[in-house]
Write a protein that holds these residues in place. Structure first.
Motif, PDB file in Angstrom:
ATOM      1  N   MET A   1       0.864  -1.190   0.027  1.00 45.28           N
ATOM      2  CA  MET A   1       0.030  -0.010  -0.118  1.00 45.28           C
ATOM      3  C   MET A   1       0.833   1.245  -0.106  1.00 45.28           C
ATOM      4  N   SER A   2       1.479   1.494  -1.210  1.00 41.97           N
ATOM      5  CA  SER A   2       2.184   2.680  -1.234  1.00 41.97           C
ATOM      6  C   SER A   2       1.681   4.018  -1.088  1.00 41.97           C
ATOM      7  N   ASN A   3       0.409   4.076  -1.904  1.00 40.30           N
ATOM      8  CA  ASN A   3      -0.094   5.091  -1.939  1.00 40.30           C
ATOM      9  C   ASN A   3      -1.287   5.412  -0.799  1.00 40.30           C
ATOM     10  N   LEU A   4      -1.399   6.307  -0.110  1.00 34.26           N
ATOM     11  CA  LEU A   4      -2.103   6.346   1.143  1.00 34.26           C
ATOM     12  C   LEU A   4      -3.551   7.174   0.691  1.00 34.26           C
ATOM     13  N   PHE A   5      -3.583   7.481  -0.694  1.00 37.05           N
ATOM     14  CA  PHE A   5      -4.819   8.354  -1.042  1.00 37.05           C
ATOM     15  C   PHE A   5      -4.996   7.647  -2.280  1.00 37.05           C
ATOM     16  N   ILE A   6      -6.193   7.474  -2.654  1.00 39.82           N
ATOM     17  CA  ILE A   6      -6.580   7.055  -4.036  1.00 39.82           C
ATOM     18  C   ILE A   6      -7.640   7.904  -4.753  1.00 39.82           C
ATOM     19  N   ASP A   7      -7.774   8.046  -5.841  1.00 44.33           N
ATOM     20  CA  ASP A   7      -8.549   8.724  -6.940  1.00 44.33           C
ATOM     21  C   ASP A   7      -9.931   8.114  -6.789  1.00 44.33           C
ATOM     22  N   LEU A   8     -11.211   8.575  -6.201  1.00 44.00           N
ATOM     23  CA  LEU A   8     -12.294   8.041  -6.509  1.00 44.00           C
ATOM     24  C   LEU A   8     -13.265   9.105  -7.067  1.00 44.00           C
ATOM     25  N   LYS A   9     -14.435   8.623  -7.237  1.00 41.12           N
ATOM     26  CA  LYS A   9     -15.655   9.862  -7.572  1.00 41.12           C
ATOM     27  C   LYS A   9     -16.925   9.225  -7.192  1.00 41.12           C
ATOM     28  N   THR A  10     -17.630  10.248  -6.813  1.00 42.17           N
ATOM     29  CA  THR A  10     -19.005  10.151  -6.482  1.00 42.17           C
ATOM     30  C   THR A  10     -19.870  10.707  -7.643  1.00 42.17           C
ATOM     31  N   PRO A  11     -21.155  10.025  -7.778  1.00 41.68           N
ATOM     32  CA  PRO A  11     -21.621  10.340  -8.994  1.00 41.68           C
ATOM     33  C   PRO A  11     -22.558  11.947  -9.031  1.00 41.68           C
ATOM     34  N   ILE A  12     -22.308  12.452  -7.647  1.00 41.67           N
ATOM     35  CA  ILE A  12     -22.824  13.986  -7.856  1.00 41.67           C
ATOM     36  C   ILE A  12     -21.655  14.886  -7.653  1.00 41.67           C
ATOM     37  N   THR A  13     -20.535  14.363  -6.673  1.00 41.21           N
ATOM     38  CA  THR A  13     -19.556  15.479  -6.536  1.00 41.21           C
ATOM     39  C   THR A  13     -18.331  15.285  -7.564  1.00 41.21           C
ATOM     40  N   GLY A  14     -18.344  14.389  -8.083  1.00 39.78           N
ATOM     41  CA  GLY A  14     -17.172  14.132  -8.900  1.00 39.78           C
ATOM     42  C   GLY A  14     -16.052  13.390  -8.450  1.00 39.78           C
ATOM     43  N   PRO A  15     -14.633  13.682  -9.023  1.00 39.04           N
ATOM     44  CA  PRO A  15     -13.725  13.023  -8.438  1.00 39.04           C
ATOM     45  C   PRO A  15     -12.941  13.891  -7.177  1.00 39.04           C
ATOM     46  N   TYR A  16     -12.632  12.994  -6.444  1.00 43.62           N
ATOM     47  CA  TYR A  16     -11.803  13.409  -4.955  1.00 43.62           C
ATOM     48  C   TYR A  16     -10.844  12.276  -4.630  1.00 43.62           C
ATOM     49  N   LYS A  17      -9.956  12.716  -3.783  1.00 47.96           N
ATOM     50  CA  LYS A  17      -9.127  12.057  -2.936  1.00 47.96           C
ATOM     51  C   LYS A  17      -9.515  11.065  -1.898  1.00 47.96           C
ATOM     52  N   GLN A  18      -9.438  10.013  -1.793  1.00 50.31           N
ATOM     53  CA  GLN A  18     -10.108   9.178  -0.667  1.00 50.31           C
ATOM     54  C   GLN A  18      -8.877   8.815   0.130  1.00 50.31           C
ATOM     55  N   PRO A  19      -8.785   9.390   1.387  1.00 54.77           N
ATOM     56  CA  PRO A  19      -7.745   8.643   2.184  1.00 54.77           C
ATOM     57  C   PRO A  19      -7.864   7.081   2.595  1.00 54.77           C
ATOM     58  N   ILE A  20      -6.923   6.317   2.615  1.00 52.20           N
ATOM     59  CA  ILE A  20      -7.174   5.007   2.967  1.00 52.20           C
ATOM     60  C   ILE A  20      -6.432   4.205   3.677  1.00 52.20           C
ATOM     61  N   GLY A  21      -5.546   5.127   4.551  1.00 49.04           N
ATOM     62  CA  GLY A  21      -4.659   4.683   5.464  1.00 49.04           C
ATOM     63  C   GLY A  21      -5.279   4.727   6.620  1.00 49.04           C
ATOM     64  N   LEU A  22      -4.405   4.449   7.914  1.00 47.79           N
ATOM     65  CA  LEU A  22      -5.074   4.921   9.269  1.00 47.79           C
ATOM     66  C   LEU A  22      -4.526   6.029   9.736  1.00 47.79           C
ATOM     67  N   PHE A  23      -5.479   6.716  10.391  1.00 47.66           N
ATOM     68  CA  PHE A  23      -5.333   8.211  11.001  1.00 47.66           C
ATOM     69  C   PHE A  23      -4.851   8.149  12.354  1.00 47.66           C
ATOM     70  N   ILE A  24      -3.308   8.112  12.464  1.00 48.94           N
ATOM     71  CA  ILE A  24      -3.010   8.122  13.718  1.00 48.94           C
ATOM     72  C   ILE A  24      -1.728   9.075  13.828  1.00 48.94           C
ATOM     73  N   ASN A  25      -1.867   9.932  15.153  1.00 46.60           N
ATOM     74  CA  ASN A  25      -0.964  11.103  15.245  1.00 46.60           C
ATOM     75  C   ASN A  25      -1.003  11.854  14.289  1.00 46.60           C
ATOM     76  N   ASN A  26      -2.108  12.306  13.704  1.00 43.83           N
ATOM     77  CA  ASN A  26      -2.176  13.209  12.511  1.00 43.83           C
ATOM     78  C   ASN A  26      -1.581  12.699  11.389  1.00 43.83           C
ATOM     79  N   GLU A  27      -1.177  11.650  11.145  1.00 38.61           N
ATOM     80  CA  GLU A  27      -0.500  11.179   9.841  1.00 38.61           C
ATOM     81  C   GLU A  27      -1.272   9.911   9.481  1.00 38.61           C
TER      82      GLU A  27
END
Ligand code: ADP
Length: 497
Positions: free
Chosen positions: A1-27
């Motif tokens: 899992m090298s990239n902790l954000f991936i490109d996704l989109k929703t049908p109404i707001t379009g493309p966005y960056k989805q975080p996929i890591g664990l959120f620990i210590n603000n990282e």
């Protein structure tokens, strides 16, 4: 899992960056064991993406970060600063309402209209607790002229919070609001079915300026990460919302580890009572909302409907029509009221209950089947001719399935309403003020709605009698779940004992 954000989109707001890591210590981090799991879109049954899976080791790391923040920077933060941070977070939620709601609909399947309502309530709840943060006060208590006594409302410490999938963001807000307002730090685990919106939310936690380690958000499974939270020796309090079955295991784990404080918000089988003198049109509308809102996936769903004999036939016929006219389908369609159930497991469980209802001899008035051939859609379902002992009258179905029973007298319906191990919510529909108050006061439920349903508000305490839970969320009441009441006694004179 090298990239902790991936490109996704929703049908109404379009493309966005989805975080996929664990959120620990603000990282954003990968799990120590580098495990991931797939997130499914319940409308299409397709994989949306994979996210990092927290294991016991990650829980340990998150608890370490929360402990460090609690003993350090968070203790030194003034109450006004805590308030400002929560208010900023609420503003950021509002600013990003469309994206948060769209991600919620994508992952959970709830209709976009309802999801927007949820996100708006999230902002409201966090803002409300932002208002409380600098109003947490102790007392001075006069007892003896030679002594000075005061109390302090101190934070409990590191809190573990485990939330379900039915309101992924709203349950998060209910949990973090009072905990942060009172100065605690948090390790929150989302439900494995719906991790995405909380990960988007986590970005705003950092952006608002919360110090690292104050709020850690991890994705993972109940039996591993959830259980690790419940039995962790350095977590001082655990708050859980979910099934009664898991609630019991949390309580046991707390008892056999470090006796961490526990609050539980669990299941329900709530009675919705309609008297002869109710406004029938309005009652039908609220009863419909009471059971089918959020596809029946509410712990307070009004799944047992008791209708007085004088209006029973008329009510059943009209309610059936109403249920059949509910718009079920694509959550992103603006008119959709009911989307898919959250998962295949839930879909199968609900279908199992529908089968049990038929086999136990209840009459299937409408629904009972799948809708379409893709996605976990279930028709709004009504059973009549039920008895109290039937499975569909005793067990929480957590789906768009209700049962209607006839009653004659007020005494009888109160008895019927109490014929359950749960006590989360109830409702009464009547035009007689005396009946409304008398029955509301008699019902053993944490919330009673009169001539409405599901009217929750962050200023009103919510929680269960009986096996529906321990403690209250929301309102001022929730602050007590997150504070220790310390007494300080100071000797003023020279006397010695
Ligand atoms: P449901 O059956 O509706 O999915 P659960 O009570 O199983 O509800 O799940 C609610 C939350 O509890 C989820 O975050 C889930 O991961 C977590 N959970 C499930 N089992 C356990 C467990 N044994 N210990 C701690 N958390 C758990």
């Amino acid at each position: 899992m090298s990239n902790l954000f991936i490109d996704l989109k929703t049908p109404i707001t379009g493309p966005y960056k989805q975080p996929i890591g664990l959120f620990i210590n603000n990282e954003w981090v990968e799990g120590v064991e580098k495990k991931t799991f797939e997130v499914i879109n319940p409308s299409t049954e397709e994989v949306i993406c994979s996210v990092a899976e927290a294991t016991e080791k990650d829980v340990d790391i998150a608890v370490g970060a929360a402990r460090k923040a609690f003993e350090g920077v968070w203790r030194k933060t003034t109450t006004q600063q805590r308030s400002i941070l929560l208010l900023k977070l609420a503003d950021l939620v509002e600013k990003n309402l469309d994206l948060l709601a769209a991600v919620e609909s994508l992952d959970n399947g709830k209709s976009i209209t309802m999801a927007k309502g949820d996100v708006s309530a999230v902002a409201g709840c966090i803002r409300y607790y932002g208002g409380w943060a600098d109003k947490i006060e102790g007392k001075t208590i006069d007892i003896d002229p030679d002594m000075f006594h005061y109390t302090r409302q101190e934070p409990i410490g590191v809190c573990g919070q485990i939330i379900p999938w039915n309101f992924p963001l709203l349950m998060l807000a209910w949990k973090i609001g009072p905990a942060l307002a009172t100065g605690n730090t948090i390790v929150l685990k989302t439900a494995e079915q719906t991790p995405l919106s909380a990960l988007v939310f986590a970005q705003y936690v950092k952006e608002a300026g919360f110090p690292a380690g104050v709020l850690n958000i991890i994705s993972g499974f109940g039996k591993t990460a959830g259980a690790a939270i419940a039995s962790h020796m350095d977590i001082d309090k655990v708050a859980f919302t979910g099934s009664t079955l898991v609630g019991r295991s949390i309580l046991k784990a707390a008892a056999s580890s470090n006796l961490k404080k526990v609050t539980l918000e669990l299941g329900g089988k709530s009675p919705n009572i309609v008297f002869n003198d109710a406004d029938i049109e309005k009652a039908i509308s609220w009863v419909n909302f009471g059971i089918y809102y959020n596809h029946g996936q509410c712990c307070c769903a009004g799944s047992r409907i008791y209708v007085q004999e004088g209006i029973y036939d008329k009510f059943v016929a009209a309610f059936k029509k109403r249920a059949e006219s509910n718009k079920v389908g694509d959550p992103f369609h603006p008119e959709t009221f009911q989307g898919p159930q959250v998962s295949k497991l839930q879909y199968d469980r609900i279908m199992g209950y529908i089968e049990a209802g038929k086999q136990e001899g209840a009459t299937l008035e409408t629904g009972g089947g799948r809708l379409g051939d893709k996605g976990y859609f279930i028709q709004p379902t009504i059973f009549t001719n039920v008895t109290s002992k039937m499975k569909i009258m005793q067990e929480e179905i957590f789906g768009p399935v209700c049962a209607i029973a006839k009653f004659r007298t007020e005494e009888e319906v109160i008895q019927l309403a109490h014929d359950t191990s749960y006590g989360l919510a109830a409702a009464v529909h009547t035009n007689d003020l005396n009946t409304a108050i008398r029955v509301s006061n008699s019902l053993r439920a944490g919330t009673v709605w009169v001539n409405c349903y599901n009217m929750l508000h962050h200023a009103l305490p919510f929680g269960g009698y009986k096996e529906s839970g321990i403690g209250r969320e929301l309102g001022e009441a929730a602050l007590a779940n997150y504070t220790q009441n310390k007494s300080v006694a100071i000797r003023l004179g020279d006397a010695i004992f």
